[in-house]
Design a protein around this motif. Structure first.
Motif, PDB file in Angstrom:
ATOM      1  N   LEU A 198      -3.665  20.752   6.397  1.00  0.00           N
ATOM      2  CA  LEU A 198      -4.754  20.141   5.644  1.00  0.00           C
ATOM      3  C   LEU A 198      -4.802  20.662   4.215  1.00  0.00           C
ATOM      4  N   ARG A 199      -4.549  21.973   4.032  1.00  0.00           N
ATOM      5  CA  ARG A 199      -4.525  22.505   2.666  1.00  0.00           C
ATOM      6  C   ARG A 199      -3.423  21.868   1.841  1.00  0.00           C
ATOM      7  N   SER A 200      -2.271  21.679   2.481  1.00  0.00           N
ATOM      8  CA  SER A 200      -1.162  21.037   1.782  1.00  0.00           C
ATOM      9  C   SER A 200      -1.530  19.614   1.382  1.00  0.00           C
ATOM     10  N   GLU A 201      -2.174  18.889   2.309  1.00  0.00           N
ATOM     11  CA  GLU A 201      -2.580  17.517   1.996  1.00  0.00           C
ATOM     12  C   GLU A 201      -3.617  17.504   0.875  1.00  0.00           C
ATOM     13  N   ILE A 202      -4.576  18.442   0.923  1.00  0.00           N
ATOM     14  CA  ILE A 202      -5.594  18.498  -0.129  1.00  0.00           C
ATOM     15  C   ILE A 202      -4.943  18.791  -1.476  1.00  0.00           C
ATOM     16  N   HIS A 203      -4.021  19.761  -1.506  1.00  0.00           N
ATOM     17  CA  HIS A 203      -3.345  20.093  -2.759  1.00  0.00           C
ATOM     18  C   HIS A 203      -2.559  18.897  -3.296  1.00  0.00           C
ATOM     19  N   LYS A 204      -1.878  18.203  -2.402  1.00  0.00           N
ATOM     20  CA  LYS A 204      -1.090  17.041  -2.825  1.00  0.00           C
ATOM     21  C   LYS A 204      -1.994  15.960  -3.412  1.00  0.00           C
ATOM     22  N   ASN A 205      -3.103  15.683  -2.730  1.00  0.00           N
ATOM     23  CA  ASN A 205      -4.014  14.647  -3.233  1.00  0.00           C
ATOM     24  C   ASN A 205      -4.739  15.092  -4.497  1.00  0.00           C
ATOM     25  N   GLU A 206      -5.013  16.420  -4.610  1.00  0.00           N
ATOM     26  CA  GLU A 206      -5.620  16.912  -5.848  1.00  0.00           C
ATOM     27  C   GLU A 206      -4.665  16.776  -7.019  1.00  0.00           C
ATOM     28  N   SER A 207      -3.380  16.951  -6.759  1.00  0.00           N
ATOM     29  CA  SER A 207      -2.390  16.752  -7.824  1.00  0.00           C
ATOM     30  C   SER A 207      -2.388  15.300  -8.287  1.00  0.00           C
ATOM     31  N   TRP A 208      -2.409  14.390  -7.319  1.00  0.00           N
ATOM     32  CA  TRP A 208      -2.456  12.970  -7.698  1.00  0.00           C
ATOM     33  C   TRP A 208      -3.749  12.652  -8.440  1.00  0.00           C
ATOM     34  N   LEU A 209      -4.860  13.258  -7.973  1.00  0.00           N
ATOM     35  CA  LEU A 209      -6.141  13.006  -8.630  1.00  0.00           C
ATOM     36  C   LEU A 209      -6.136  13.552 -10.046  1.00  0.00           C
ATOM     37  N   SER A 247       0.842  -1.193   0.000  1.00  0.00           N
ATOM     38  CA  SER A 247       0.000   0.000   0.000  1.00  0.00           C
ATOM     39  C   SER A 247       0.876   1.242   0.000  1.00  0.00           C
ATOM     40  N   LEU A 248       0.566   2.202  -0.878  1.00  0.00           N
ATOM     41  CA  LEU A 248       1.313   3.438  -0.984  1.00  0.00           C
ATOM     42  C   LEU A 248       0.410   4.610  -0.641  1.00  0.00           C
ATOM     43  N   GLU A 249       1.045   5.733  -0.278  1.00  0.00           N
ATOM     44  CA  GLU A 249       0.266   6.895   0.144  1.00  0.00           C
ATOM     45  C   GLU A 249      -0.583   7.439  -0.986  1.00  0.00           C
ATOM     46  N   ASP A 250      -0.043   7.429  -2.224  1.00  0.00           N
ATOM     47  CA  ASP A 250      -0.800   7.977  -3.351  1.00  0.00           C
ATOM     48  C   ASP A 250      -1.650   6.915  -4.040  1.00  0.00           C
ATOM     49  N   PHE A 251      -1.752   5.738  -3.433  1.00  0.00           N
ATOM     50  CA  PHE A 251      -2.570   4.632  -3.974  1.00  0.00           C
ATOM     51  C   PHE A 251      -2.140   4.243  -5.388  1.00  0.00           C
ATOM     52  N   SER A 252      -0.890   4.478  -5.711  1.00  0.00           N
ATOM     53  CA  SER A 252      -0.429   4.134  -7.060  1.00  0.00           C
ATOM     54  C   SER A 252      -0.365   2.630  -7.283  1.00  0.00           C
ATOM     55  N   HIS A 253      -0.489   1.867  -6.215  1.00  0.00           N
ATOM     56  CA  HIS A 253      -0.502   0.417  -6.363  1.00  0.00           C
ATOM     57  C   HIS A 253      -1.857  -0.094  -6.834  1.00  0.00           C
ATOM     58  N   LEU A 254      -2.865   0.805  -6.860  1.00  0.00           N
ATOM     59  CA  LEU A 254      -4.206   0.405  -7.264  1.00  0.00           C
ATOM     60  C   LEU A 254      -4.427   0.686  -8.734  1.00  0.00           C
ATOM     61  N   PRO A 255      -5.386   0.034  -9.364  1.00  0.00           N
ATOM     62  CA  PRO A 255      -5.759   0.374 -10.740  1.00  0.00           C
ATOM     63  C   PRO A 255      -6.253   1.811 -10.803  1.00  0.00           C
ATOM     64  N   PRO A 256      -6.225   2.425 -11.976  1.00  0.00           N
ATOM     65  CA  PRO A 256      -6.569   3.855 -12.088  1.00  0.00           C
ATOM     66  C   PRO A 256      -7.935   4.204 -11.518  1.00  0.00           C
ATOM     67  N   GLU A 257      -8.950   3.423 -11.855  1.00  0.00           N
ATOM     68  CA  GLU A 257     -10.298   3.767 -11.411  1.00  0.00           C
ATOM     69  C   GLU A 257     -10.413   3.682  -9.887  1.00  0.00           C
ATOM     70  N   GLN A 258      -9.858   2.608  -9.309  1.00  0.00           N
ATOM     71  CA  GLN A 258      -9.907   2.459  -7.855  1.00  0.00           C
ATOM     72  C   GLN A 258      -9.043   3.519  -7.171  1.00  0.00           C
ATOM     73  N   ARG A 259      -7.940   3.859  -7.803  1.00  0.00           N
ATOM     74  CA  ARG A 259      -7.084   4.901  -7.232  1.00  0.00           C
ATOM     75  C   ARG A 259      -7.815   6.247  -7.220  1.00  0.00           C
ATOM     76  N   ARG A 260      -8.521   6.550  -8.311  1.00  0.00           N
ATOM     77  CA  ARG A 260      -9.275   7.803  -8.379  1.00  0.00           C
ATOM     78  C   ARG A 260     -10.311   7.879  -7.251  1.00  0.00           C
ATOM     79  N   LYS A 261     -11.011   6.783  -7.020  1.00  0.00           N
ATOM     80  CA  LYS A 261     -12.043   6.777  -5.983  1.00  0.00           C
ATOM     81  C   LYS A 261     -11.448   6.934  -4.592  1.00  0.00           C
ATOM     82  N   ARG A 262     -10.321   6.271  -4.351  1.00  0.00           N
ATOM     83  CA  ARG A 262      -9.698   6.377  -3.029  1.00  0.00           C
ATOM     84  C   ARG A 262      -9.179   7.794  -2.791  1.00  0.00           C
ATOM     85  N   LEU A 263      -8.569   8.392  -3.837  1.00  0.00           N
ATOM     86  CA  LEU A 263      -8.107   9.769  -3.692  1.00  0.00           C
ATOM     87  C   LEU A 263      -9.275  10.724  -3.494  1.00  0.00           C
ATOM     88  N   GLN A 264     -10.354  10.499  -4.242  1.00  0.00           N
ATOM     89  CA  GLN A 264     -11.546  11.339  -4.096  1.00  0.00           C
ATOM     90  C   GLN A 264     -12.089  11.280  -2.671  1.00  0.00           C
TER      91      GLN A 264
END
Length: 553
Positions: free
Chosen positions: A404-415, A334-351
């Motif tokens: 929290l803003r930093s975390e949101i920005h980071k996850n939005e970048s991954w999304l 398991s990775l923080e950016d969920f890159s180990h997941l398929p794209p669709e599942q990764r998108r949902k987890r990031l969302q």
């Protein structure tokens, strides 16, 4: 028809009957007790059954399939049903069993009192009869003795040889005996009269009253039994509406089962976002072999243009990379950016993570606003508190907001990265699916803008000419990028902008937008709506708040 007149001589039978009535009452009480114990056991077993099949679940284990949701709804209804069985048992215990036991004790005391009164009356009558009988016997004895004295006197009086003294003595004896007989007769008559009077009172006054009391007691016992029978049924009747609602809830849960929805959830849960593997190329290993004339009729598929097979498309490598789709998927860390997941599942987890972080940020914003208001109150009214005492908490809240803003920005970048990849495959979801930001009229994730409902209309400043800053083809070229630009800040529209020119973005007053490119000095800022639409807006028309990381960079 009363017992006192009809059953005046049935004291013993009435004694047995009233005892049987109390025994029957206690037997019914025992029946009610066993019934309520059955209800209690039934309710307990139902609750244990519900607890067994509805264990505690974490938030991630919440059921989503309609069949599971309906089943847990049925379990909840069954739990409520068990509660109603407990109500039935409790009501039976209080209003039926407890009442019967108290009434049974009262009946025993009352019956005992009435029977004691009856026995006392009978004993008194027996005593009167005994006195009368004794006086009768005495009168009989005195009469016999007087007869003997009369016979003796008559014999001596007729005997010429008897002396005068003997005759006088016999005459005196006759007189005494006759006088005693007369006294016994009077006593006997008085006792007989007394007995007859007491006997009449006994059978016409005392016994009828006692038997009437016993009859009233027995009739009250019968009425009480009827009332408890009715109470027994009323206890059930009172819970019938609630039980009916429980059953209706079960039927509603059963109707809520939707097989198509469950199938869609399966797709949503396990869709990887990968394209199905293409055809495997034919790899001809016989090209270097010399063929005979008889073999010339056997043709071998050739690659068009004489191009050799690409070794990257070899079966072994392709199978190694793709065959897990049809078998057991290899386990990845398991990775923080969920890159180990398929794209669709990764998108949902990031969302989901962005939504959760946004909620936490909103809480911190609300807390900051509350602390600032409290600080203002303390500054205006020092007697209420020290404003500086709130500063550490405000600083801590601001620090949490920045994190929290930093975390949101980071996850939005991954999304954005994931959405860009999904878009290139032609399988990108509608932009409304990723609308995870605060709704219109609420504070944005930045926590800096709040919709003012009755804000007065303000005249917008002079807007720059988009033709002087960017040509339409420049806008088009910039928007042709495959990967969306990351969000670097937020802005709030101070005025409405029609966005009629090509490349510009329509916005309404107080609308919150995402900044994806800063103003380069031409008076235009590139922004993105929550729906995903991008374009340029006048910088003077918006109030901008940049992310801390963007400012630092």
């Amino acid at each position: 028809m009363t017992w006192g007149t009809e059953l005046w001589d049935q004291f013993e039978n009435l004694d047995k009957h009233t005892q049987w009535g109390i025994d029957f009452l206690e037997r019914y009480s025992k029946f009610v007790k066993e019934r309520l114990e059955i209800e209690q056991t039934y309710a307990k077993q139902l609750r244990n059954l519900v607890k067994k099949y509805c264990p505690k679940r974490s938030k991630d284990d919440e059921p989503r399939f309609s069949s599971c949701v309906s089943f847990y709804s049925i379990l909840n209804e069954l739990n409520d049903y068990a509660g109603q069985r407990e109500v039935v048992a409790e009501e039976m215990g209080h209003k039926v069993y407890g009442e019967l036991m108290r009434y049974s004790q009262d009946l025993k005391s009352e019956r005992k009192q009435h029977l004691q009164e009856g026995r006392k009356a009978q004993q008194y009558l027996d005593q009167c009869w005994k006195q009368m009988d004794n006086s009768k016997k005495k009168f009989e004895r005195e009469c016999k003795e007087a007869e003997k004295s009369q016979i003796s006197y008559d014999r001596l009086d007729n005997d010429i040889n008897a002396t005068k003294s003997e005759v006088e003595k016999a005459k005196s004896q006759l007189y005494l005996r006759t006088h005693s007989a007369d006294e016994s007769k009077n006593e006997y008559a008085a006792q007989l009269q007394n007995f007859n009077g007491e006997q009449w009172k006994h059978f016409n006054v005392a016994i009828p009253q006692i038997f009437k009391n016993l009859q009233d007691m027995d009739e009250r016992r019968t009425v009480k039994l009827g009332e408890t029978y009715r109470s027994f049924a009323d206890v059930e009747r009172r819970v019938v509406p609630i039980i009916s609602k429980c059953l209706e809830g079960m039927v509603t849960a059963a109707k809520a089962v939707d097989q198509r929805k469950d199938s869609a959830i399966v797709v949503e849960s396990f869709k990887s976002g990968f394209e199905p593997p293409g055809d495997y190329p034919f790899e001809d290993y016989s090209q270097n072999l010399s063929r005979t004339g008889s073999d010339s009729t056997i043709s071998t598929p050739k690659n068009e243009g004489g191009v050799k097979p690409d070794p990257k498309h070899s079966i072994s490598k392709t199978a190694k990379n793709k065959l897990w789709l049809f078998g057991k998927k290899p386990k990845a860390p398991s990775l923080e950016d969920f890159s180990h997941l398929p794209p669709e599942q990764r998108r949902k987890r990031l969302q989901a993570r962005i939504d959760e972080l946004s909620k936490e940020l909103q809480k911190e914003v609300d807390q900051r606003d509350a602390l600032n208001k409290m600080k203002d109150v303390y500054e205006k009214n020092p007697q209420m508190g020290d404003p500086q005492s709130l500063q550490p908490k405000i600083s801590e809240t601001m620090c949490n907001m920045e994190k929290l803003r930093s975390e949101i920005h980071k996850n939005e970048s991954w999304l954005s990265e994931v959405e860009g990849k999904v878009s290139t495959r032609g399988d990108r979801r509608p932009s409304a699916d990723v609308n995870h930001h605060a709704p219109h009229g609420r504070e944005s994730p930045e926590g800096s803008y709040t919709d003012v409902p009755n804000q007065e209309h303000r005249s917008p400043p002079h807007q720059p000419d988009p033709r002087q800053a960017h040509q339409p083809d420049e806008f088009d070229d910039e928007f042709d990028d495959d990967d969306p630009l990351p969000v670097i800040g937020h802005c709030k529209a101070l005025y409405s902008f029609n966005g009629q020119n090509e490349g510009t973005l329509l916005m309404k007053e107080n609308e919150v937008l995402y900044i994806i490119e800063e103003d380069k000095g031409d008076g235009w800022t590139r922004a993105r709506k929550q729906s995903g639409e991008e374009g340029y807006v006048p910088t003077s028309y918006v109030e901008i708040a940049m992310e801390k990381n963007s400012k630092d960079s």
